[in-house]
Design a protein around this motif. Structure first.
Motif, PDB file in Angstrom:
ATOM      1  N   ALA A 296       0.829  -1.210   0.000  1.00 18.65           N
ATOM      2  CA  ALA A 296       0.000   0.000   0.000  1.00 18.65           C
ATOM      3  C   ALA A 296       0.861   1.257   0.000  1.00 18.65           C
ATOM      4  N   GLN A 297       1.938   1.240   0.789  1.00 18.81           N
ATOM      5  CA  GLN A 297       2.821   2.412   0.839  1.00 18.81           C
ATOM      6  C   GLN A 297       3.554   2.612  -0.490  1.00 18.81           C
ATOM      7  N   LEU A 298       3.981   1.513  -1.118  1.00 20.69           N
ATOM      8  CA  LEU A 298       4.678   1.643  -2.404  1.00 20.69           C
ATOM      9  C   LEU A 298       3.758   2.209  -3.476  1.00 20.69           C
ATOM     10  N   ARG A 299       2.493   1.786  -3.465  1.00 21.01           N
ATOM     11  CA  ARG A 299       1.566   2.299  -4.467  1.00 21.01           C
ATOM     12  C   ARG A 299       1.253   3.783  -4.231  1.00 21.01           C
ATOM     13  N   ALA A 300       1.135   4.158  -2.970  1.00 17.36           N
ATOM     14  CA  ALA A 300       0.947   5.582  -2.680  1.00 17.36           C
ATOM     15  C   ALA A 300       2.178   6.388  -3.095  1.00 17.36           C
ATOM     16  N   TYR A 301       3.337   5.825  -2.825  1.00 17.35           N
ATOM     17  CA  TYR A 301       4.585   6.504  -3.205  1.00 17.35           C
ATOM     18  C   TYR A 301       4.683   6.638  -4.726  1.00 17.35           C
ATOM     19  N   ALA A 302       4.237   5.596  -5.438  1.00 19.70           N
ATOM     20  CA  ALA A 302       4.243   5.650  -6.899  1.00 19.70           C
ATOM     21  C   ALA A 302       3.375   6.795  -7.402  1.00 19.70           C
ATOM     22  N   HIS A 340       1.209  12.414   0.838  1.00 18.27           N
ATOM     23  CA  HIS A 340       2.294  12.573   1.805  1.00 18.27           C
ATOM     24  C   HIS A 340       1.811  12.233   3.213  1.00 18.27           C
ATOM     25  N   ARG A 341       0.578  12.661   3.546  1.00 15.40           N
ATOM     26  CA  ARG A 341       0.034  12.360   4.865  1.00 15.40           C
ATOM     27  C   ARG A 341      -0.127  10.857   5.062  1.00 15.40           C
ATOM     28  N   ARG A 342      -0.626  10.160   4.026  1.00 13.87           N
ATOM     29  CA  ARG A 342      -0.804   8.714   4.130  1.00 13.87           C
ATOM     30  C   ARG A 342       0.538   8.007   4.280  1.00 13.87           C
ATOM     31  N   LEU A 343       1.541   8.496   3.575  1.00 14.58           N
ATOM     32  CA  LEU A 343       2.867   7.882   3.674  1.00 14.58           C
ATOM     33  C   LEU A 343       3.469   8.096   5.068  1.00 14.58           C
TER      34      LEU A 343
END
Length: 382
Positions: A296-302, A340-343
């Motif tokens: 989930a974090q990698l997809r948000a970062y993408a 950014h907040r989610r990460l």
């Protein structure tokens, strides 16, 4: 045989693309054509003046000097003219003196050419030093030695130099400002392309060390583009010397280039992308301890990298005077803040569960923040 055929085909394709670029509009390829035609025209003019107007039967030196002195900038033409005329004068004088001492061509060549080749390496002659030895060979082979021959040959070289410099300075003078703009735009565009590639790869669950290595190689190619930009900037500084704005305007050359602060800005972007790909390469290496963040974090970062890539590509279009669509607006900035907040929440969660994942995600997040601050221009005050 297949390898040779492929090489020939690739070279033919390169030539074809260059020819098409010449027809499309102003650019590096057209500038090369212009400079080549200017050099040929200067040589023809020098031959006409020396042979037809002055009636000189040995008019070779004039077109020779004119041809090689249509250089990449007017300043370099002037500098190399001084070097070349000095080299021709030295070669002619030493050859004539050697002929007077030995009384034969072979002995004069043996006496003068080794000395002249050593002098040719003196840094003050630049790449014009070789003309000392070639002038000596030509002088002795033609049998034209003596004080009058020396003055005659130097005079012809000076005539050719004046014509070459005049043609280069007055006919579409080269300034290379366009090269700076095109390399800056290319660096921004290629940075955006690579960030989009990274984003697509991080969404893919099976990215591995080989793929991460490919990303690292691609970021290294950005360094090559940065080197080309620095070289273009040096040429542009020299190209502006001894050229006037009216002549540059007549040549339809750009009157200015982006500020050097843009070079520094995109140099920092390139450095951040390089650090980002190194982090991903280390993370993908199964022999290392850092573990990649969760899916989930990698997809948000993408998603965040994709927004930054859009900004880079929009900046590339802006640098070429193109439309401004694609630049981050308020909605894109809101999306970036939410991502950014989610990460950051994911970072706190990783810190409680797995320190190694937290370290990697924190490093990636810091690099994305650096990229955003450089790639996304600050809003202009109204």
């Amino acid at each position: 045989m297949t390898r040779v055929t492929d090489a020939v085909r690739r070279e033919a394709q390169t030539v074809g693309r260059a020819a098409l670029a010449v027809g499309r509009g102003p650019g590096r390829e057209r500038d090369l054509v212009v400079q080549s035609l200017k050099a040929a025209g200067a040589a023809l003019l020098a031959w006409f003046v020396a042979s037809d107007l002055l009636g000189d039967p040995m008019a070779l030196m004039a077109p020779w000097a004119a041809l090689v002195l249509v250089q990449a900038t007017v300043y370099s033409s002037l500098r190399q003219a001084a070097q070349q005329v000095t080299a021709i004068c030295a070669g002619t004088l030493l050859a004539s003196g050697a002929q007077a001492l030995t009384g034969e061509t072979l002995g004069a060549l043996a006496l003068s050419v080794p000395v002249l080749m050593l002098l040719a390496n003196w840094r003050h002659f630049g790449d014009q030093g070789i003309y000392m030895a070639t002038t000596a060979v030509f002088t002795l082979a033609s049998g034209t030695v003596g004080s009058s021959a020396v003055g005659h040959r130097v005079g012809l070289a000076a005539l050719g130099a004046v014509i070459g410099i005049a043609v280069n300075a007055l006919v579409l003078p080269p300034v290379h400002l366009r090269d700076v703009r095109e390399n800056l735009a290319g660096l921004a565009r290629e940075s955006g392309d690579l960030l989009h590639t990274l984003a697509a790869g991080l969404r893919d669950d099976d990215w591995d060390a080989q793929r991460a290595a490919d990303w690292s190689h691609a970021s290294a190619r950005l360094e090559d583009r940065l080197d080309a930009l620095r070289s273009a900037r040096r040429w542009s500084r020299e190209g502006l010397r001894l050229t006037s704005k009216p002549l540059r305007a007549l040549a339809r050359a750009p009157l200015s280039a982006p500020s050097e602060e843009e070079d520094e800005r995109w140099s920092r972007v390139t450095g951040h992308i390089r650090a980002l790909t190194r982090t991903l390469a280390v993370t993908a290496d199964q022999g290392r301890s850092p573990a990649p963040p969760g899916r989930a974090q990698l997809r948000a970062y993408a998603g965040l990298l994709e927004l930054i890539g859009d900004a880079c590509q929009a900046e590339g279009r802006r640098l070429l005077g193109g439309p401004a669509e694609g630049r981050p607006d308020g909605r894109a900035e809101d999306t970036a803040r939410e991502t950014h907040r989610r990460l950051q929440e994911g970072l706190r969660e990783h810190a409680r569960q797995d320190a190694s994942r937290a370290v990697v995600l924190g490093t990636l997040l810091l690099q994305a923040e650096n990229l955003w601050s450089e790639a996304v221009p600050e809003p202009q005050p109204r």
